[in-house]
Write a protein that holds these residues in place. Structure first.
Motif, PDB file in Angstrom:
ATOM      1  N   GLY A 230       0.537  -1.472  -0.251  1.00 57.41           N
ATOM      2  CA  GLY A 230       0.252   0.116   0.565  1.00 57.41           C
ATOM      3  C   GLY A 230       0.725   1.464   0.039  1.00 57.41           C
ATOM      4  N   ASN A 231       2.242   1.193   0.654  1.00 58.49           N
ATOM      5  CA  ASN A 231       2.905   2.720  -0.224  1.00 58.49           C
ATOM      6  C   ASN A 231       3.314   3.162  -1.520  1.00 58.49           C
ATOM      7  OD1 ASN A 231       3.787   3.397   2.604  1.00 58.49           O
ATOM      8  ND2 ASN A 231       4.147   1.180   3.201  1.00 58.49           N
ATOM      9  N   TYR A 232       4.016   3.850  -1.869  1.00 56.55           N
ATOM     10  CA  TYR A 232       4.506   4.079  -3.037  1.00 56.55           C
ATOM     11  C   TYR A 232       5.353   4.757  -3.131  1.00 56.55           C
ATOM     12  CZ  TYR A 232      -0.511   5.566  -2.905  1.00 56.55           C
ATOM     13  OH  TYR A 232      -1.973   6.165  -3.152  1.00 56.55           O
ATOM     14  N   ALA A 233       5.630   4.790  -4.600  1.00 55.74           N
ATOM     15  CA  ALA A 233       7.499   4.173  -4.748  1.00 55.74           C
ATOM     16  C   ALA A 233       7.750   5.378  -6.271  1.00 55.74           C
ATOM     17  CB  ALA A 233       8.441   2.936  -5.049  1.00 55.74           C
TER      18      ALA A 233
ATOM     19  N   SER B 105       9.086  -0.401   4.619  1.00 56.22           N
ATOM     20  CA  SER B 105      10.180  -0.889   4.986  1.00 56.22           C
ATOM     21  C   SER B 105      10.205  -2.560   4.760  1.00 56.22           C
ATOM     22  CB  SER B 105       9.527  -1.212   6.790  1.00 56.22           C
ATOM     23  OG  SER B 105       7.836  -1.740   6.642  1.00 56.22           O
ATOM     24  N   ALA B 106       8.883  -2.901   3.695  1.00 61.17           N
ATOM     25  CA  ALA B 106       8.500  -4.075   3.479  1.00 61.17           C
ATOM     26  C   ALA B 106      10.147  -4.442   1.925  1.00 61.17           C
ATOM     27  CB  ALA B 106       7.320  -3.990   2.710  1.00 61.17           C
ATOM     28  N   TYR B 107       9.616  -3.171   1.468  1.00 56.03           N
ATOM     29  CA  TYR B 107      10.909  -2.680   0.017  1.00 56.03           C
ATOM     30  C   TYR B 107      11.678  -2.088   0.447  1.00 56.03           C
ATOM     31  CZ  TYR B 107       6.888  -5.307  -1.438  1.00 56.03           C
ATOM     32  OH  TYR B 107       6.289  -6.514  -0.878  1.00 56.03           O
ATOM     33  N   SER B 108      11.749  -1.717   1.693  1.00 58.16           N
ATOM     34  CA  SER B 108      13.581  -0.354   1.668  1.00 58.16           C
ATOM     35  C   SER B 108      14.957  -0.770   0.925  1.00 58.16           C
ATOM     36  CB  SER B 108      13.443  -0.315   3.211  1.00 58.16           C
ATOM     37  OG  SER B 108      13.871  -1.375   4.080  1.00 58.16           O
TER      38      SER B 108
END
Length: 166
Positions: free
Chosen positions: A105-108, A133-136
């Protein structure tokens, strides 16, 4: 004079030593994932210039999967600048910035920048900035990829000298 002879001797010695050194090996590249960007715009803006033909064509969507084939992100259409320039040698210079929503659900913020022959496979650098944090781990990886543009679709595979998490 003695100093010049000594410097010449050191230079010859170093040149000889370096010439016989083995070349560094090609780094191993790990498969990171794959995906595609698509456009539903049949009439991209085309600008002729002395540098070639610049193409502005917003992508309407797309996705990226991790190395196991699990969907980790979706491109949001209309949030970015998608450009390419075809130079006089039929090389396409890709310069794309887009916004993606990740699986958590976070943006990149994602960038593609590279070069390759139009209609064939080219290479690009793939950059990711996210607060997830999951894709940091993507923020810290140097990612490159190969891509092929056919019609309204850009397909890509991603690689890195750093192994992605398992």
């Amino acid at each position: 004079m003695q100093l010049l002879k000594s410097l010449a001797l050191v230079t010859v010695f170093l040149t000889s030593a370096l010439a016989n050194s083995p070349a560094p090996g090609i780094p191993k590249l790990y498969y990171v994932g794959s995906g595609q960007l698509t456009s539903t715009n049949p009439n991209p803006v085309q600008i002729n210039s002395p540098l070639g033909l610049r193409i502005s064509n917003p992508f309407s969507g797309g996705f990226v999967n991790d190395k196991r084939g699990h969907r980790i992100g979706k491109a949001l259409g209309g949030y970015g600048v998608e450009n390419g320039r075809v130079d006089t040698n039929s090389q396409i210079h890709i310069d794309t910035r887009s916004t993606w929503v990740l699986a958590d659900g976070n943006y990149a913020f994602v960038t593609f920048q590279g070069l390759g022959p139009l209609g064939q496979t080219g290479w690009f650098q793939f950059g990711v900035e996210t607060g997830s944090s999951a894709y940091s781990y993507l923020n810290k990886m140097y990612i490159l990829g190969n891509n092929t543009i056919t019609g309204q679709t850009l397909k890509f595979d991603l690689y890195s000298p750093t192994a992605p998490p398992s």
